[in-house]
Design a protein around this motif. Structure first.
Motif, PDB file in Angstrom:
ATOM      1  N   TRP A 133      -4.651   3.796  13.460  1.00  0.00           N
ATOM      2  CA  TRP A 133      -3.806   3.158  13.188  1.00  0.00           C
ATOM      3  C   TRP A 133      -3.880   2.437  11.906  1.00  0.00           C
ATOM      4  CZ3 TRP A 133      -3.424  -2.481  14.329  1.00  0.00           C
ATOM      5  CH2 TRP A 133      -1.995  -2.880  13.641  1.00  0.00           C
ATOM      6  N   ALA A 134      -5.079   1.402  11.792  1.00  0.00           N
ATOM      7  CA  ALA A 134      -5.621   0.831  10.566  1.00  0.00           C
ATOM      8  C   ALA A 134      -5.787   1.771   9.501  1.00  0.00           C
ATOM      9  CB  ALA A 134      -6.803  -0.097  10.814  1.00  0.00           C
ATOM     10  N   LEU A 135      -6.233   2.911   9.592  1.00  0.00           N
ATOM     11  CA  LEU A 135      -6.544   3.829   8.337  1.00  0.00           C
ATOM     12  C   LEU A 135      -5.236   4.077   7.945  1.00  0.00           C
ATOM     13  CD1 LEU A 135      -9.434   6.035   9.614  1.00  0.00           C
ATOM     14  CD2 LEU A 135      -9.412   4.570   7.439  1.00  0.00           C
ATOM     15  N   GLY A 136      -4.229   4.415   8.577  1.00  0.00           N
ATOM     16  CA  GLY A 136      -2.776   4.721   8.087  1.00  0.00           C
ATOM     17  C   GLY A 136      -2.037   3.512   7.322  1.00  0.00           C
ATOM     18  N   LEU A 137      -2.421   2.260   7.986  1.00  0.00           N
ATOM     19  CA  LEU A 137      -1.557   1.152   7.353  1.00  0.00           C
ATOM     20  C   LEU A 137      -2.656   0.729   5.897  1.00  0.00           C
ATOM     21  CD1 LEU A 137      -1.374  -1.375  10.148  1.00  0.00           C
ATOM     22  CD2 LEU A 137       0.373  -0.106   9.143  1.00  0.00           C
ATOM     23  N   VAL A 138      -3.587   0.966   5.927  1.00  0.00           N
ATOM     24  CA  VAL A 138      -4.370   0.641   4.874  1.00  0.00           C
ATOM     25  C   VAL A 138      -4.154   1.580   3.773  1.00  0.00           C
ATOM     26  CG1 VAL A 138      -6.851   0.517   3.598  1.00  0.00           C
ATOM     27  CG2 VAL A 138      -6.207  -0.592   5.877  1.00  0.00           C
ATOM     28  N   ASP A 139      -3.967   2.861   3.943  1.00  0.00           N
ATOM     29  CA  ASP A 139      -3.533   3.892   3.051  1.00  0.00           C
ATOM     30  C   ASP A 139      -2.334   4.006   2.534  1.00  0.00           C
ATOM     31  OD1 ASP A 139      -6.259   4.836   2.858  1.00  0.00           O
ATOM     32  OD2 ASP A 139      -5.842   6.374   4.483  1.00  0.00           O
ATOM     33  N   THR A 140      -1.254   3.344   3.369  1.00  0.00           N
ATOM     34  CA  THR A 140       0.086   3.432   2.812  1.00  0.00           C
ATOM     35  C   THR A 140       0.501   2.038   2.681  1.00  0.00           C
ATOM     36  OG1 THR A 140       0.910   3.192   5.241  1.00  0.00           O
ATOM     37  CG2 THR A 140       0.763   5.380   4.406  1.00  0.00           C
ATOM     38  N   GLY A 141      -0.210   0.889   2.770  1.00  0.00           N
ATOM     39  CA  GLY A 141       0.298  -0.374   2.284  1.00  0.00           C
ATOM     40  C   GLY A 141       0.905  -0.906   3.742  1.00  0.00           C
ATOM     41  N   PRO A 142       1.092  -2.479   3.675  1.00  0.00           N
ATOM     42  CA  PRO A 142       1.828  -3.341   4.692  1.00  0.00           C
ATOM     43  C   PRO A 142       2.992  -2.641   5.058  1.00  0.00           C
ATOM     44  CG  PRO A 142       0.955  -4.612   2.634  1.00  0.00           C
ATOM     45  CD  PRO A 142       1.046  -3.267   2.339  1.00  0.00           C
ATOM     46  N   THR A 143       3.276  -2.950   6.474  1.00  0.00           N
ATOM     47  CA  THR A 143       4.451  -2.664   6.984  1.00  0.00           C
ATOM     48  C   THR A 143       5.393  -3.538   6.477  1.00  0.00           C
ATOM     49  OG1 THR A 143       3.512  -2.120   9.197  1.00  0.00           O
ATOM     50  CG2 THR A 143       5.934  -2.444   9.149  1.00  0.00           C
ATOM     51  N   PRO A 144       6.719  -2.886   5.592  1.00  0.00           N
ATOM     52  CA  PRO A 144       7.799  -3.665   4.909  1.00  0.00           C
ATOM     53  C   PRO A 144       8.269  -4.766   5.873  1.00  0.00           C
ATOM     54  CG  PRO A 144       8.161  -1.307   4.738  1.00  0.00           C
ATOM     55  CD  PRO A 144       7.202  -1.541   5.671  1.00  0.00           C
ATOM     56  N   GLY A 145       8.446  -6.000   5.389  1.00  0.00           N
ATOM     57  CA  GLY A 145       9.188  -6.769   6.204  1.00  0.00           C
ATOM     58  C   GLY A 145       8.254  -8.080   6.820  1.00  0.00           C
ATOM     59  N   LEU A 146       7.014  -7.630   6.898  1.00  0.00           N
ATOM     60  CA  LEU A 146       5.879  -8.607   7.423  1.00  0.00           C
ATOM     61  C   LEU A 146       5.700  -9.808   6.530  1.00  0.00           C
ATOM     62  CD1 LEU A 146       3.327  -6.472   8.978  1.00  0.00           C
ATOM     63  CD2 LEU A 146       5.074  -7.561  10.153  1.00  0.00           C
ATOM     64  N   PRO A 147       5.790 -10.891   7.365  1.00  0.00           N
ATOM     65  CA  PRO A 147       5.391 -11.959   6.654  1.00  0.00           C
ATOM     66  C   PRO A 147       3.906 -12.184   6.180  1.00  0.00           C
ATOM     67  CG  PRO A 147       5.283 -12.683   8.929  1.00  0.00           C
ATOM     68  CD  PRO A 147       5.882 -11.047   8.797  1.00  0.00           C
ATOM     69  N   SER A 148       3.473 -13.056   5.080  1.00  0.00           N
ATOM     70  CA  SER A 148       2.223 -13.220   4.778  1.00  0.00           C
ATOM     71  C   SER A 148       1.571 -14.214   5.787  1.00  0.00           C
ATOM     72  CB  SER A 148       2.120 -13.915   3.451  1.00  0.00           C
ATOM     73  OG  SER A 148       2.516 -13.260   2.727  1.00  0.00           O
ATOM     74  N   PRO A 149       0.449 -14.203   6.131  1.00  0.00           N
ATOM     75  CA  PRO A 149      -0.221 -15.020   7.012  1.00  0.00           C
ATOM     76  C   PRO A 149      -0.161 -16.626   6.658  1.00  0.00           C
ATOM     77  CG  PRO A 149      -1.885 -13.659   5.776  1.00  0.00           C
ATOM     78  CD  PRO A 149      -0.639 -13.321   5.247  1.00  0.00           C
TER      79      PRO A 149
END
Length: 155
Positions: A137-153
């Motif tokens: 799951w993490a590899l997919g996110l890292v390679d495509t970028g953050p999920t749209p609409g997520l707030p910053s920490p």
């Protein structure tokens, strides 16, 4: 009906083409062998996600980190039979993944926890390792970028 939920905060830490992973001890009594995953773990009651990420990475790897963008959130539902202690009932796992940068410390294995060791691996080595599902799951996110609409920490 889900009656128990657990929040988890995990970090993607990549430096010079190497990814930092931790080896979870597994659950031999349930036939679950040790396997590699991302540094991270449970969020305590009074913690923010970024605070839990910092604490968990320090406990499991010895490194101090600064969490950056939130890459994604996933929800996993476990039945009672899927749990390490099956009598515990169903569980909802909500996992938060942030990219993080090392700011200090040194690579150290956790003592007295559920992580046996921490180590750096090239991306090419990841496919040959026994890994936890969260790594795919993490590899997919890292390679495509953050999920749209997520707030910053938040700080």
């Amino acid at each position: 009906m889900i009656t128990e939920a657990r929040l988890g905060a995990y970090a993607w830490i990549e430096r010079d083409g190497m990814v930092l992973l931790t080896l979870w001890q597994g659950a031999p009594e349930r036939g679950i062998e040790p396997h590699w995953g991302l540094p991270g773990g449970g969020v305590e009651w009074n913690e923010q996600i970024h605070e839990a990420t910092i604490r968990e990475v320090r406990e499991e790897t010895g490194f101090d980190v600064e969490p950056a963008e939130l890459l994604g959130v996933t929800v996993i539902h476990l039945t009672a039979d899927d749990r390490i202690a099956p009598g515990d009932g169903p569980l909802r796992l909500v996992r938060f993944l942030s990219r993080a940068t090392i700011t200090g410390g040194q690579l150290t294995d956790e003592v007295g926890g559920s992580t046996l060791r921490a180590a750096w691996f090239s991306r090419g080595e990841l496919a040959a390792l026994p890994t936890e599902q969260v790594l795919d799951w993490a590899l997919g996110l890292v390679d495509t970028g953050p999920t749209p609409g997520l707030p910053s920490p938040t700080r």
